[in-house]
Design a protein around this motif. Structure first.
Motif, PDB file in Angstrom:
ATOM      1  N   ARG A 152      27.823  -5.183  81.244  1.00 45.57           N
ATOM      2  CA  ARG A 152      27.055  -4.910  80.017  1.00 45.57           C
ATOM      3  C   ARG A 152      26.853  -6.265  79.388  1.00 45.57           C
ATOM      4  O   ARG A 152      27.174  -7.101  79.428  1.00 45.57           O
ATOM      5  N   SER A 155      35.811   1.215  79.344  1.00 46.20           N
ATOM      6  CA  SER A 155      36.063   0.030  80.283  1.00 46.20           C
ATOM      7  C   SER A 155      37.223   0.106  80.692  1.00 46.20           C
ATOM      8  O   SER A 155      37.658  -0.472  81.829  1.00 46.20           O
ATOM      9  N   MET A 189      29.055  -8.869  77.444  1.00 45.41           N
ATOM     10  CA  MET A 189      30.119  -9.389  78.174  1.00 45.41           C
ATOM     11  C   MET A 189      29.883 -10.227  79.219  1.00 45.41           C
ATOM     12  O   MET A 189      30.187 -11.466  79.595  1.00 45.41           O
ATOM     13  N   ARG A 208      36.437  -6.288  69.999  1.00 46.70           N
ATOM     14  CA  ARG A 208      35.257  -5.573  69.992  1.00 46.70           C
ATOM     15  C   ARG A 208      35.784  -4.239  70.576  1.00 46.70           C
ATOM     16  O   ARG A 208      35.431  -3.058  70.374  1.00 46.70           O
ATOM     17  N   THR A 209      36.870  -4.341  71.517  1.00 50.69           N
ATOM     18  CA  THR A 209      37.180  -3.067  72.168  1.00 50.69           C
ATOM     19  C   THR A 209      38.183  -2.300  71.181  1.00 50.69           C
ATOM     20  O   THR A 209      38.028  -0.948  70.940  1.00 50.69           O
ATOM     21  N   ASP A 254      36.231 -10.047  73.015  1.00 46.86           N
ATOM     22  CA  ASP A 254      36.417  -8.698  73.839  1.00 46.86           C
ATOM     23  C   ASP A 254      37.343  -7.901  73.449  1.00 46.86           C
ATOM     24  O   ASP A 254      37.067  -6.632  73.166  1.00 46.86           O
ATOM     25  N   SER A 267      32.013  -0.181  76.616  1.00 48.53           N
ATOM     26  CA  SER A 267      33.256  -0.899  76.269  1.00 48.53           C
ATOM     27  C   SER A 267      34.210  -0.029  75.809  1.00 48.53           C
ATOM     28  O   SER A 267      35.682  -0.351  76.072  1.00 48.53           O
ATOM     29  N   ASP A 287      26.000   0.416  75.545  1.00 48.07           N
ATOM     30  CA  ASP A 287      26.797  -0.904  75.886  1.00 48.07           C
ATOM     31  C   ASP A 287      28.230  -0.480  75.165  1.00 48.07           C
ATOM     32  O   ASP A 287      29.286  -1.047  75.720  1.00 48.07           O
ATOM     33  N   ASP A 288      28.094  -0.054  73.883  1.00 47.19           N
ATOM     34  CA  ASP A 288      29.331   0.221  72.981  1.00 47.19           C
ATOM     35  C   ASP A 288      30.206   1.205  73.843  1.00 47.19           C
ATOM     36  O   ASP A 288      31.367   1.420  73.662  1.00 47.19           O
TER      37      ASP A 288
END
Length: 674
Positions: A500, A178, A503, A130-131, A127, A175, A171-172
């Motif tokens: 999402r 978030s 996750m 990805r962030t 995560d 992220s 979803d991206d």
């Protein structure tokens, strides 16, 4: 007749009289008794002719002078036009060069993160990476805004038409925001109607840019409440009278603006001037997207300049929240290019809702293909271990429960919704259907600690081999809650919002002990490995980081990679005969750029020094050369094809684009050879 012979004015007449007397001569002298009048007609006529002649002469003279001045002004204008065009070209070149130089190290960062995703990471590390990857992409998009503004001013902004997954894009974006939403305690959610196809054809980058701009503005100006993004088909909301403005029926319990007012003036909802037909073609998808927030709102006096470039609502807003003021103007231009409209409604101290429409093409040609694609997409984006499970959501707010149901169902899980813990326990204990997962909203769990404790105690008494897993859906985690939920086997696990699919799946896998550790993207490996396994590929780039990133990406798919750092080395290495199956070449390099190197390589292939006897197929030699660059200028791709390159891939490599390009040149290796 016989008066004085003196005439004052000289106007007289003498006549001879003959009376028949030869010795006498008689004359008659006559004159006017009064002076003759002035000849006014002649005088005025003469003066008129003189004036007309003067005016004609003046007009002619002024015309000649005016023509000379216009010619002089035209020459000056042409000189200024040439200078402006030269300045525009210089500005474009400057922007292209600077943006390329900035993007080059950024692509190195993103490429390394991309490679890091393929290593053995736990869920939290995945995560984080990805962030970081999303933040890096957002920074690159911010750099592109400068180019976008220049393209808009010159009228050269164009859209792509590629297949993309709308839900994955949102979803991206979730992220990306978030962390900020959890820090503020603001509820952030996305809901996409089931009628919206899984795959669309359009420009995913520009669509993401619009969503990011609108959500970024909402996140700036919202300190409490929620930000809610909804996506529907236009046909779904035409004639809709559903208004959810009261605090009882909103995502977070705060009052919101009437979102219907944000599209009140859209032609799409007008029978007379409809831009979108009420019965659109089967392959045309007309979306309507709303971004609703409970922020400070926009003052009425500032609402008229919201879409004006470089304009802020006020100096205090600019000082507190920052920003360039071009995001909304660029978004409006992009919406226009997508054949859509954009509008908003805002009430100070209540919030704002921005709504836009956009036209895409259905990425699936028929309903059966759509269903199949949807199932396959779910299998790729989420773990198949959840198929057939049943989840129970405890949430008193219908809108929020609908969002939770949407995300959980994307994993193939059936969902039941109840409004409180008592109803939830009744469903679990009834035995009518096995509940595998229970997700309780944070608001419900914190409302009554005694009831929550009782709920956990009842969980301990469940006589099942695998009792349901209990989760809390939370916007933020307090210290007390963290300590309370990390002790004991029956304490609930925390799932942080915004929800999402990736996750949510990772959290469920970690808590339920299903799935494998690692990245789901590794499922991409077999297809590309079949194409690249054993291929010898040459990579040319003057940047060592980019060489490392590109080499790592290709080696991951089984290719044998050799690297070089200049165009001259590329020409030397690709001189026939050689053993390379393909070449990835950077465009901008010192001494010899990629274009020039490719031209020389193509000339060598046509007129190689190696004889046909020495190497039988040298006369038909052609190595695939794929350009790789950080440039985003439209002309770059055309120049690549013009100089003899076979394709174009961006840095860092995206698996889908890489597969699309190399599959045109390589045949798949049989599975038995893997």
């Amino acid at each position: 007749m016989y008066g004085s012979n003196v005439s004052a004015d000289g106007l007289q007449h003498v006549s001879t009289l003959n009376f028949g007397d030869p010795f006498r001569k008689h004359e008659m002298h006559c004159r006017f008794k009064q002076k003759p009048p002035w000849p006014w007609l002649a005088i005025t006529t003469s003066i008129g002719i003189l004036v007309i002649a003067y005016l004609v002469g003046y007009i002619f003279h002024a015309t000649v002078n005016r023509i000379a001045k216009v010619e002089d002004d035209y020459n000056k204008m042409m000189e200024l036009k040439k200078k402006a065009e030269a300045a525009d070209v210089a500005k474009s070149q400057f922007l292209a060069t600077v943006s390329h130089e900035i993007r080059t190290p950024m692509n190195g960062v993103l490429g390394m993160l991309h490679m890091l995703m393929d290593t053995d990471l736990d869920v939290t590390q995945q995560d984080y990476v990805r962030t970081a990857q999303g933040s890096g992409k957002a920074l690159v998009s911010l750099i592109n805004e400068v180019l976008d503004q220049a393209k808009i001013e010159s009228g050269r902004l164009e859209l792509d038409a590629v297949q993309f997954d709308l839900r994955a894009i949102l979803d991206d974006v979730l992220s990306l925001f978030s962390g900020k939403s959890q820090e503020k305690g603001v509820e952030l959610a996305v809901y996409i109607s089931d009628r919206v196809p899984e795959m669309l054809i359009g420009d995913p980058g520009r669509f993401r840019q619009i969503i990011t701009n609108l959500m970024g503005n909402s996140m700036k100006f919202t300190e409490k409440g929620h930000i809610f993004v909804t996506v529907h088909l236009v046909e779904e909301v035409i004639g809709s009278t559903e208004v959810e403005t009261s605090s009882e029926n909103t995502l977070s319990g705060f009052p919101v603006t009437d979102r219907c007012s944000s599209w009140k003036g859209f032609k799409a909802f007008s029978q007379e001037g409809s831009t979108f037909p009420l019965s659109p073609p089967s392959d045309s998808i007309n979306l309507i997207v709303s971004v609703e927030d409970t922020g400070v709102g926009i003052p009425p006096e500032a609402q008229s300049r919201v879409f004006t470039p470089f304009m802020q609502v006020g100096p205090s807003i600019s000082r507190i929240h920052g920003g360039t003021g071009i995001g909304l103007s660029i978004s409006k231009c992009l919406v226009g290019l997508m054949n859509g409209e954009i509008g908003f409604v805002s009430i100070p101290k209540t919030g704002s809702t921005f709504t836009f429409t956009a036209v895409f093409t259905n990425g699936c040609s028929n309903p059966n293909e759509y269903k199949s694609h949807k199932i396959n997409n779910q299998s790729n984006s989420a773990s198949t271990e959840f198929q057939g499970m049943t989840a129970l959501v405890v949430d008193p707010r219908p809108v929020r429960a609908k969002v939770s149901r949407y995300h959980i169902q994307r994993l193939g899980i059936s969902v039941e919704v109840v409004s409180d813990l008592n109803q939830g326990w009744s469903n679990i204990s009834s035995g009518n259907g096995a509940i595998d997962i229970v997700l309780v909203e944070q608001e419900v769990w914190d409302r009554d600690s005694h009831l929550s404790s009782l709920f956990i105690n009842n969980f301990k008494k469940i006589d099942r081999r695998t009792p349901p897993k209990l989760f809390i859906l939370a916007n933020f985690i307090s210290t007390s809650r963290t300590s309370a939920t990390t002790s004991g086997d029956n304490t609930p696990s925390i799932i942080m919002k915004p929800l999402r699919s990736s996750m949510l799946a990772a959290s469920l896998q970690r808590a339920m002990g299903v799935g494998s550790k690692g990245n789901a993207r590794n499922r991409e490996l077999p297809a590309l490995r079949n194409l690249l396994l054993g291929r010898k590929i040459l990579i040319i780039d003057d940047n060592n980081v980019n060489l490392k990133v590109a080499a790592g990406a290709l080696k991951k798919y089984g290719a044998e990679v050799e690297c070089a750092d200049s165009g001259k080395k590329a020409v030397s290495l690709l001189k026939p005969p050689h053993c390379f199956d393909a070449c990835f070449m950077d465009i901008q390099m010192p001494e010899m750029d990629g274009f020039e190197a490719t031209k020389l390589i193509r000339e060598m292939e046509k007129h190689g020094e190696t004889s046909v006897e020495a190497y039988d197929n040298v006369s038909n030699w052609h190595v695939p050369i794929l350009a790789m660059t950080a440039d985003v200028i439209q002309a770059t791709h055309e120049e690549c094809l013009k100089c003899g390159m076979d394709g174009y891939v961006s840095k860092p490599f995206e698996a889908e684009q890489l597969y699309r390009e190399v599959s045109r040149f390589f045949q798949s290796v049989p599975n038995g050879n893997l």
